[in-house]
Design a protein around this motif. Structure first.
Motif, mmCIF file in Angstrom:
data_model
loop_
_atom_site.group_PDB
_atom_site.id
_atom_site.type_symbol
_atom_site.label_atom_id
_atom_site.label_comp_id
_atom_site.label_asym_id
_atom_site.label_seq_id
_atom_site.Cartn_x
_atom_site.Cartn_y
_atom_site.Cartn_z
ATOM 1 N N PHE A 282 0.794 -1.230 0.000
ATOM 2 C CA PHE A 282 0.000 0.000 0.000
ATOM 3 C C PHE A 282 0.831 1.288 0.000
ATOM 4 N N PHE A 283 2.031 1.234 0.583
ATOM 5 C CA PHE A 283 2.827 2.463 0.725
ATOM 6 C C PHE A 283 4.130 2.457 -0.066
ATOM 7 N N GLY A 284 4.483 1.311 -0.638
ATOM 8 C CA GLY A 284 5.726 1.240 -1.395
ATOM 9 C C GLY A 284 6.918 0.770 -0.588
ATOM 10 N N GLU A 285 6.784 0.796 0.741
ATOM 11 C CA GLU A 285 7.854 0.347 1.616
ATOM 12 C C GLU A 285 7.292 0.111 3.016
ATOM 13 N N PRO A 286 7.939 -0.752 3.801
ATOM 14 C CA PRO A 286 7.500 -0.943 5.188
ATOM 15 C C PRO A 286 7.721 0.353 5.969
ATOM 16 N N ASN A 287 6.724 0.788 6.724
ATOM 17 C CA ASN A 287 6.849 2.057 7.441
ATOM 18 C C ASN A 287 6.285 2.020 8.859
ATOM 19 N N GLY A 288 5.898 0.840 9.326
ATOM 20 C CA GLY A 288 5.382 0.737 10.688
ATOM 21 C C GLY A 288 3.973 1.254 10.868
ATOM 22 N N TRP A 289 3.301 1.579 9.761
ATOM 23 C CA TRP A 289 1.970 2.200 9.838
ATOM 24 C C TRP A 289 0.948 1.302 10.524
ATOM 25 N N LEU A 290 0.995 0.001 10.251
ATOM 26 C CA LEU A 290 -0.020 -0.911 10.795
ATOM 27 C C LEU A 290 0.020 -0.990 12.312
ATOM 28 N N SER A 291 1.189 -0.903 12.891
ATOM 29 C CA SER A 291 1.308 -1.094 14.341
ATOM 30 C C SER A 291 1.545 0.197 15.111
ATOM 31 N N ALA A 292 1.674 1.327 14.424
ATOM 32 C CA ALA A 292 1.973 2.598 15.093
ATOM 33 C C ALA A 292 0.912 2.940 16.129
ATOM 34 N N GLU A 293 1.352 3.459 17.270
ATOM 35 C CA GLU A 293 0.404 3.894 18.289
ATOM 36 C C GLU A 293 -0.478 5.005 17.721
ATOM 37 N N PRO A 294 -1.718 5.133 18.207
ATOM 38 C CA PRO A 294 -2.621 6.158 17.673
ATOM 39 C C PRO A 294 -2.015 7.553 17.694
ATOM 40 N N GLU A 295 -1.309 7.894 18.780
ATOM 41 C CA GLU A 295 -0.705 9.221 18.878
ATOM 42 C C GLU A 295 0.333 9.438 17.780
ATOM 43 N N THR A 296 1.146 8.411 17.532
ATOM 44 C CA THR A 296 2.175 8.519 16.500
ATOM 45 C C THR A 296 1.547 8.616 15.112
ATOM 46 N N ALA A 297 0.552 7.773 14.867
ATOM 47 C CA ALA A 297 -0.111 7.776 13.562
ATOM 48 C C ALA A 297 -0.781 9.120 13.291
ATOM 49 N N LEU A 298 -1.448 9.676 14.294
ATOM 50 C CA LEU A 298 -2.113 10.972 14.123
ATOM 51 C C LEU A 298 -1.087 12.085 13.957
ATOM 52 N N ASN A 299 -0.018 12.035 14.727
ATOM 53 C CA ASN A 299 1.024 13.053 14.629
ATOM 54 C C ASN A 299 1.620 13.085 13.220
ATOM 55 N N ASP A 300 1.859 11.916 12.649
ATOM 56 C CA ASP A 300 2.383 11.850 11.279
ATOM 57 C C ASP A 300 1.390 12.448 10.281
#
Length: 209
Positions: free
Chosen positions: A134-152
């Motif tokens: 989906f993103f072209g490379e592994p980026n930790g998106w699936l397991s990122a904490e909600p705070e980290t995902a929202l911050n990004d």
């Protein structure tokens, strides 16, 4: 490594400080788009933006829910979802293994099935394969904490606000002045003392003391 909650709070503070001309968060933050980009439900985004903590969440459930989220929001050009076979074959897995992993967990959560005996989430290789698809490379998106995902997901918003405020240095100075103006008297006196000390130090270095 910075605490995800502190990092998010800092980003939100910058966004608030850069809002001008009477604009509010609601004017610049699209909760639905933030949810699409972060994988965090809109109602939880509201909670996090208010500075509250996200409820405890099993990481396996988070990963599965985000796999489902990706299929529902990252569609093919014709508007249809990518099939499990299409996703799985991209990293050498079988359709059945991916489908069973997702649907088995969802059925267990809904009470219509039995939760798998192993509580661990998908293998790291599976997560990496899905993220690469989906993103072209592994980026930790699936397991990122909600705070980290929202911050990004908020970084493009912050960058746009900084750009609209002028160059980054100018924007930072403007924000600093606005923040200083809002300080209570005792804090403002402390800041004035710091500024006076710095000015004296500069004069001494230039031989003007």
């Amino acid at each position: 490594m910075r605490d995800p909650r502190s990092a998010l709070a800092e980003t939100v503070s910058w966004i608030d400080l850069l809002l001008t001309d009477g604009r509010t968060r609601e004017d610049v933050l699209d909760l639905r788009e933030l949810s699409v980009q972060s994988g965090v439900p809109s109602e939880l985004i509201t909670v996090l933006l208010d500075g509250d903590e996200a409820p405890a969440e099993d990481i396996s459930e988070r990963i599965i829910s985000r796999i489902v989220h990706l299929r529902e929001t990252r569609l093919r050009p014709d508007g249809t979802r990518h099939s499990y076979e299409e996703i799985a074959s991209s990293f050498g897995a079988s359709r059945a293994s991916l489908s069973n992993m997702v649907n088995g967990r969802r059925k267990a959560d809904s009470g219509t099935g039995t939760r798998p005996a192993r509580s661990g989430g998908p293998l790291a290789s599976t997560q990496a394969g899905i993220e690469r698809f989906f993103f072209g490379e592994p980026n930790g998106w699936l397991s990122a904490e909600p705070e980290t995902a929202l911050n990004d997901a908020l970084q493009p918003v912050l960058a746009e606000l900084r750009t609209s405020a002028g160059d980054t240095v100018g924007a930072d100075r403007a924000v600093a002045l606005r923040a200083a103006a809002a300080l209570p008297p005792d804090k403002w006196q402390l800041l004035q003392g710091v500024i006076a000390t710095l000015e004296k130090q500069v004069r001494n270095e230039l031989g003007q003391g």
